[in-house]
Design an enzyme around this catalytic site. Structure first.
Site, PDB file in Angstrom:
ATOM      1  N   ASN A 131     -12.604 -18.571  69.363  1.00  0.00           N
ATOM      2  CA  ASN A 131     -11.574 -19.275  68.637  1.00  0.00           C
ATOM      3  C   ASN A 131     -10.352 -19.271  69.305  1.00  0.00           C
ATOM      4  O   ASN A 131     -10.270 -18.664  70.352  1.00  0.00           O
ATOM      5  CB  ASN A 131     -11.486 -18.320  67.114  1.00  0.00           C
ATOM      6  CG  ASN A 131     -10.761 -19.239  66.142  1.00  0.00           C
ATOM      7  OD1 ASN A 131     -11.024 -20.169  65.740  1.00  0.00           O
ATOM      8  ND2 ASN A 131      -9.829 -18.565  65.533  1.00  0.00           N
ATOM      9  N   ALA A 171     -12.221 -27.707  65.087  1.00  0.00           N
ATOM     10  CA  ALA A 171     -13.634 -27.776  65.554  1.00  0.00           C
ATOM     11  C   ALA A 171     -14.198 -28.830  64.669  1.00  0.00           C
ATOM     12  O   ALA A 171     -14.961 -29.872  65.061  1.00  0.00           O
ATOM     13  CB  ALA A 171     -14.352 -26.680  65.815  1.00  0.00           C
ATOM     14  N   ARG A 213      -7.341 -32.079  65.871  1.00  0.00           N
ATOM     15  CA  ARG A 213      -7.909 -30.842  66.516  1.00  0.00           C
ATOM     16  C   ARG A 213      -8.338 -29.928  65.488  1.00  0.00           C
ATOM     17  O   ARG A 213      -8.484 -30.315  64.309  1.00  0.00           O
ATOM     18  CB  ARG A 213      -6.879 -30.200  67.450  1.00  0.00           C
ATOM     19  CG  ARG A 213      -5.248 -30.299  66.700  1.00  0.00           C
ATOM     20  CD  ARG A 213      -5.431 -29.660  65.606  1.00  0.00           C
ATOM     21  NE  ARG A 213      -5.720 -28.015  65.527  1.00  0.00           N
ATOM     22  CZ  ARG A 213      -5.948 -27.450  64.369  1.00  0.00           C
ATOM     23  NH1 ARG A 213      -5.725 -28.188  62.983  1.00  0.00           N
ATOM     24  NH2 ARG A 213      -6.282 -26.438  64.345  1.00  0.00           N
ATOM     25  N   ASP A 251     -14.593 -22.014  66.925  1.00  0.00           N
ATOM     26  CA  ASP A 251     -14.924 -23.028  67.722  1.00  0.00           C
ATOM     27  C   ASP A 251     -16.313 -23.125  68.270  1.00  0.00           C
ATOM     28  O   ASP A 251     -16.853 -24.218  68.342  1.00  0.00           O
ATOM     29  CB  ASP A 251     -13.851 -23.185  68.805  1.00  0.00           C
ATOM     30  CG  ASP A 251     -12.642 -23.566  68.354  1.00  0.00           C
ATOM     31  OD1 ASP A 251     -11.926 -22.749  67.973  1.00  0.00           O
ATOM     32  OD2 ASP A 251     -12.453 -24.680  68.095  1.00  0.00           O
TER      33      ASP A 251
HETATM   34  O1  MRU Z   1      -6.953 -26.103  69.814  1.00  0.00           O
HETATM   35  P1  MRU Z   1      -7.364 -26.296  68.503  1.00  0.00           P
HETATM   36  O2  MRU Z   1      -6.175 -26.441  67.620  1.00  0.00           O
HETATM   37  O3  MRU Z   1      -8.490 -27.399  68.416  1.00  0.00           O
HETATM   38  O4  MRU Z   1      -7.935 -24.854  67.970  1.00  0.00           O
HETATM   39  C1  MRU Z   1      -8.598 -24.726  66.684  1.00  0.00           C
HETATM   40  C2  MRU Z   1      -9.016 -23.409  66.345  1.00  0.00           C
HETATM   41  O5  MRU Z   1      -9.068 -22.579  67.225  1.00  0.00           O
HETATM   42  C3  MRU Z   1      -9.696 -23.416  65.089  1.00  0.00           C
HETATM   43  O6  MRU Z   1      -9.394 -21.982  64.575  1.00  0.00           O
HETATM   44  C4  MRU Z   1     -11.026 -23.451  64.995  1.00  0.00           C
HETATM   45  O7  MRU Z   1     -11.239 -24.970  65.491  1.00  0.00           O
HETATM   46  C5  MRU Z   1     -11.428 -23.587  63.631  1.00  0.00           C
HETATM   47  S1  MRU Z   1     -11.174 -24.876  62.597  1.00  0.00           S
HETATM   48  C6  MRU Z   1     -11.790 -24.912  61.226  1.00  0.00           C
END
Ligand code: MRU
Length: 333
Positions: free
Chosen positions: A236, A48, A46, A226
């Site tokens: 985010n 982004a 997980r 994201d």
């Molecule tokens: O649901 P997730 O864990 O994929 O969410 C991730 C986030 O919200 C992060 O802050 C975002 O992807 C930035 S990662 C460099």
């Protein structure tokens, strides 16, 4: 430093299973597009940029199985349907679709493209860290949210890259980490990753954020993203919007750290960003144990939108963008 989130082994991808952290460090080999789809959807991987890198390898696996273009296009559609919010996923699927349009495209070109996407992501995170570290004082106390580190990218992270690069300069940093309910990316992943890489995390409950910002010195907040719209509105992890509101109240600078692959300049504002709604079981259960009655209504939005006016600056691989972001994003074009 530790950054082994995803690795390509020629005919399969190896991922650390992030659902098992921090108690177990288990690596899983992904051999088919369907397995990669499941891995992204079910949060084995997980964050982004990491989702984007994983998507590229998922498509490479499709090409390895069958070089027929329609077959590969179907598998791109499958991978694309895994999660709706992170722009990096669509950046990669669109890039692969474009490559498929070429008459002379072959399997090796698709695999090389996936490897290039990974390499580029690694390089982008280094640049983000270098720009961001200039904002950090010699002895700093910062805050982040969720996990925007090596575990969330193909490199050293976005928000956490800022801390890693500042540490390389000899700066002394501690980082407040909200646990980030319901999936606990802060408690399970960020704390684990920061410790592993020699930075002191201070874990707090999400509900302690405002109190800490009011009563402790916090020099700056750095979060990942994201998807970022053309006006700077940023999607985010759920809780980021609340964090930005508390930061404004307490005059703490609030920085978003993201590569250009996270920007969706086709969207005018954050209102157009799709917000993923995840399973109610993430809220009413904790690792299979009920923590709320089962027969209740639950809402579980996984992301929120921080409006541009609450963001001090956005750190990109091309430099730091300050408001008005509509003008600033021109450096990305
Ligand atoms: O649901 P997730 O864990 O994929 O969410 C991730 C986030 O919200 C992060 O802050 C975002 O992807 C930035 S990662 C460099």
């Amino acid at each position: 430093m530790w950054a082994k989130t995803i690795e390509w082994l020629g005919d399969k991808a190896r991922l650390i299973d992030q659902r098992k952290l921090p108690t177990r460090e288990i690596y899983v080999d992904i051999k088919t597009t369907e397995e990669m789809f499941d891995a992204i959807k079910n949060m084995l991987i997980r964050g982004a940029p990491a989702i984007g890198v994983a998507a590229g390898y998922g498509i490479a696996l499709a090409a390895l199985k069958n070089s027929d273009k329609d077959y590969i296009r179907n598998k791109i559609d499958l991978i694309e349907s895994s999660r709706p919010t992170a722009n990096n996923l669509f950046y990669v699927t669109n890039r692969m679709r474009e490559l498929l349009k070429k008459d002379d495209v072959d399997v090796s070109m698709l695999i090389l493209e996936a490897i290039s996407i990974h390499k580029e992501d690694r390089e982008l995170t280094e640049k983000l860290g270098k720009y961001g570290r200039e904002l950090i004082p010699q002895k700093a106390q910062c805050m982040t949210i969720c996990n925007a580190g090596a575990l969330a990218t193909g490199g050293i992270g976005t928000a956490l890259a800022v801390f890693y690069k500042a540490k390389e300069q000899g700066k002394e940093i501690s980082v407040f980490v909200p646990e980030t309910r319901p999936f606990l990316q802060g408690a399970r992943l960020t704390v684990w990753e920061l410790k592993k890489n020699g930075i002191e995390p201070i874990l707090i409950a999400d509900s302690a954020i405002s109190h800490i910002l009011k009563t402790e010195r916090v020099d700056a907040i750095f979060t990942g993203a994201d998807r970022i719209a053309a006006n700077g509105d940023t999607a985010n992890k759920i809780g980021t919007y609340g964090l930005s509101l508390a930061a404004r109240e307490h005059d703490v600078p609030f920085f978003v750290v993201a590569p250009s692959t996270t920007f969706d300049l086709s969207l005018e504002s954050g209102e157009e960003i799709p917000i993923e709604e995840r399973s109610p079981f993430e809220i009413i259960e904790f690792r299979g144990i009920s923590i709320a009655p089962k027969d209740i209504r639950v809402r579980n939005p996984s992301f929120d939108i921080t409006p541009n006016h609450l963001i001090t600056g956005i750190i990109t691989e091309k430099g730091i963008i300050y408001p008005p972001f509509e003008d600033g994003v021109k450096i990305l074009k």
